[in-house]
Design a protein around this motif. Structure first.
Motif, PDB file in Angstrom:
ATOM      1  N   CYS A   4     -37.942   4.047  -7.519  1.00  0.00           N
ATOM      2  CA  CYS A   4     -38.915   3.229  -6.791  1.00  0.00           C
ATOM      3  C   CYS A   4     -39.007   3.666  -5.332  1.00  0.00           C
ATOM      4  O   CYS A   4     -40.106   3.742  -4.762  1.00  0.00           O
ATOM      5  CB  CYS A   4     -38.528   1.749  -6.876  1.00  0.00           C
ATOM      6  SG  CYS A   4     -38.707   1.030  -8.519  1.00  0.00           S
ATOM      7  N   SER A  64     -42.913  -0.810  -5.684  1.00  0.00           N
ATOM      8  CA  SER A  64     -42.021  -1.946  -5.854  1.00  0.00           C
ATOM      9  C   SER A  64     -41.382  -1.870  -7.232  1.00  0.00           C
ATOM     10  O   SER A  64     -41.937  -1.258  -8.155  1.00  0.00           O
ATOM     11  CB  SER A  64     -42.784  -3.257  -5.718  1.00  0.00           C
ATOM     12  OG  SER A  64     -43.637  -3.456  -6.834  1.00  0.00           O
ATOM     13  N   ARG A  65     -40.228  -2.487  -7.364  1.00  0.00           N
ATOM     14  CA  ARG A  65     -39.536  -2.469  -8.657  1.00  0.00           C
ATOM     15  C   ARG A  65     -40.405  -3.089  -9.750  1.00  0.00           C
ATOM     16  O   ARG A  65     -40.480  -2.576 -10.864  1.00  0.00           O
ATOM     17  CB  ARG A  65     -38.207  -3.224  -8.531  1.00  0.00           C
ATOM     18  CG  ARG A  65     -37.320  -3.140  -9.781  1.00  0.00           C
ATOM     19  CD  ARG A  65     -36.092  -4.007  -9.613  1.00  0.00           C
ATOM     20  NE  ARG A  65     -35.243  -3.947 -10.790  1.00  0.00           N
ATOM     21  CZ  ARG A  65     -34.132  -3.222 -10.894  1.00  0.00           C
ATOM     22  NH1 ARG A  65     -33.750  -2.479  -9.862  1.00  0.00           N
ATOM     23  NH2 ARG A  65     -33.427  -3.242 -12.005  1.00  0.00           N
TER      24      ARG A  65
END
Length: 260
Positions: free
Chosen positions: A178, A184-185
């Motif tokens: 990431c 973003s995760r």
């Protein structure tokens, strides 16, 4: 039909045809496609089949199914003895429409070995017709094996995947990816699963299998291989391998070459 080049298979007559080929180590069949679907069986040896959608590894006594019209290439990692069955999709609507590696039952093995010397074209109701018909039924019901490595459509994620395949490591985390991709995760997780059909952890395990199998086929010892792939012990690698494949690596490629 023996020693028929893959690109010539479309010229053979009939709804179902079979060929047998021997490929030397590191032989590559360039990208091509067939008007029929192809079952490519590794009687001995190990192959990698590549498409735009991903890669499939084909160890001995397994086979890859390639749907009609799909561009694909084949590379032998060691000497490979193959049987190919080319099937018109209209033969049975239950035939798979996706690329997959399947398990080969003892019955399928014997039938595939027999196909190399069947006459072409063959008469309806003949012995050859019965063998081919039974093989189609067996393809439809064959178990699918987790020996593919799907590639995402997203170009940046796909590039990161290819880099990982060159040197897989269980110590890389989803947060590492990431950060590298500036995602973003949550976004990465959703996109990765949508485009590959696998979780990040599941995909990484498949990548380790892809890295390990060619080296196991070449005779690599399990302990140094496990350390080279980043595992802390041979037992940790063996546990992962057995979870994915179903048997430990010491047994997986311990196949006796069949007589044809």
């Amino acid at each position: 039909m023996r020693n028929v080049h893959a690109t010539r298979a479309d010229a053979l007559p009939g709804a179902i045809v079979a060929t047998a080929n021997e490929y030397p180590v590191h032989h590559r069949v360039a990208r091509h496609r067939h008007r029929r679907s192809q079952l490519l069986y590794a009687a001995t040896g190990i192959m990698i089949v590549g498409t735009e959608a991903g890669r499939w590894i084909v160890p001995p006594e397994r086979a890859v199914w390639v749907p009609a019209g799909m561009d694909h290439e084949v590379k032998s990692l060691v000497h490979v003895s193959t049987r190919s069955l080319y099937v018109d999709p209209a033969v049975d609507p239950a035939l798979p429409v996706d690329c997959r590696v399947i398990a080969i039952s003892p019955l399928m093995r014997e039938l595939l070995l027999e196909t190399a010397d069947l006459p072409l074209p063959y008469a309806r109701g003949s012995r050859a017709d019965s063998i081919f018909s039974l093989l189609v039924h067996e393809i439809v019901r064959a178990p699918v094996l987790p020996l593919d490595i799907p590639m995402p459509a997203d170009a940046r994620i796909a590039a990161r995947c290819r880099a990982y395949l060159r040197r897989p490591s269980p110590h890389e985390t989803i947060d590492d990816w990431c950060r590298d991709l500036d995602l973003s995760r949550r976004t990465f997780t959703r996109r990765f699963r949508a485009e590959t059909g696998l979780s990040f952890a599941g995909w990484c395990r498949q990548a380790a299998i892809f890295a390990a199998l060619p080296r196991l086929a070449a005779g690599a010892a399990i302990t140094p291989l496990a350390f080279d792939l980043g595992y802390d012990s041979a037992s940790a690698f063996t546990t992962m391998f057995k979870r994915v494949v179903g048997v430990p690596p010491s047994r997986y490629l311990a196949q006796s070459p069949p007589s044809a």
